[in-house]
Design a protein around this motif. Structure first.
Motif, PDB file in Angstrom:
ATOM      1  N   THR A 109       1.404  -0.987  -0.238  1.00  0.00           N
ATOM      2  CA  THR A 109      -0.125   0.287  -0.295  1.00  0.00           C
ATOM      3  C   THR A 109       1.080   1.539  -0.034  1.00  0.00           C
ATOM      4  O   THR A 109       0.189   2.640   0.054  1.00  0.00           O
ATOM      5  CB  THR A 109      -0.628  -0.167   1.319  1.00  0.00           C
ATOM      6  N   CYS A 126      -0.675   5.615  -1.916  1.00  0.00           N
ATOM      7  CA  CYS A 126      -0.081   6.557  -0.462  1.00  0.00           C
ATOM      8  C   CYS A 126       0.179   7.350  -0.610  1.00  0.00           C
ATOM      9  O   CYS A 126       1.328   7.783  -0.671  1.00  0.00           O
ATOM     10  CB  CYS A 126       0.717   5.724   0.640  1.00  0.00           C
ATOM     11  N   ASN A 143      -0.844  -4.400  -5.423  1.00  0.00           N
ATOM     12  CA  ASN A 143      -0.638  -4.671  -4.363  1.00  0.00           C
ATOM     13  C   ASN A 143      -1.529  -6.365  -4.230  1.00  0.00           C
ATOM     14  O   ASN A 143      -1.585  -6.556  -2.916  1.00  0.00           O
ATOM     15  CB  ASN A 143      -0.634  -3.995  -2.660  1.00  0.00           C
TER      16      ASN A 143
END
Length: 108
Positions: free
Chosen positions: A47, A51, A85
């Motif tokens: 992640t 981000c 992801n």
């Protein structure tokens, strides 16, 4: 007994940072640690890609590695740009085209 390589020492240092990174679903790997030049390349995945504060994480990693290791002279931190992801990617969720953290991932 041989002394640990720069790559091993940096990887061990990164493991110490992992609880913070993993708490947010991120991953990391040391891609390069050149003993002769002191250059280190770290890749953030999971992640971390996409981000909004991954650039802060990258800045902290860069600063701390240079401060904590006399033989580290330059640190590059990369994140995957796709935000992918999922389980189909390799090495802890990394996937997509790699970009330097100062480049826009285009997710806003």
């Amino acid at each position: 007994m041989s002394e640990k390589s720069l790559a091993e020492r940096v990887e061990q240092w990164m493991v110490g940072q992992m609880p913070i990174i993993q708490m947010h679903g991120g991953t990391s790997v040391v891609r390069e640690a050149n003993e002769e030049t002191g250059e280190v390349v770290v890749e953030l995945g999971g992640t971390c890609s996409g981000c909004g504060i991954s650039n802060v994480t990258a800045d902290n990693i860069r600063r701390d590695l240079i401060m904590d290791f006399e033989d580290v002279t330059d640190v590059t931190v990369r994140t995957a740009s796709s935000g992918d992801n999922g389980a189909s990617t390799v090495e802890g969720g990394r996937g997509g085209e790699l970009k330097h953290e100062t480049e826009s991932a285009g997710h806003f």
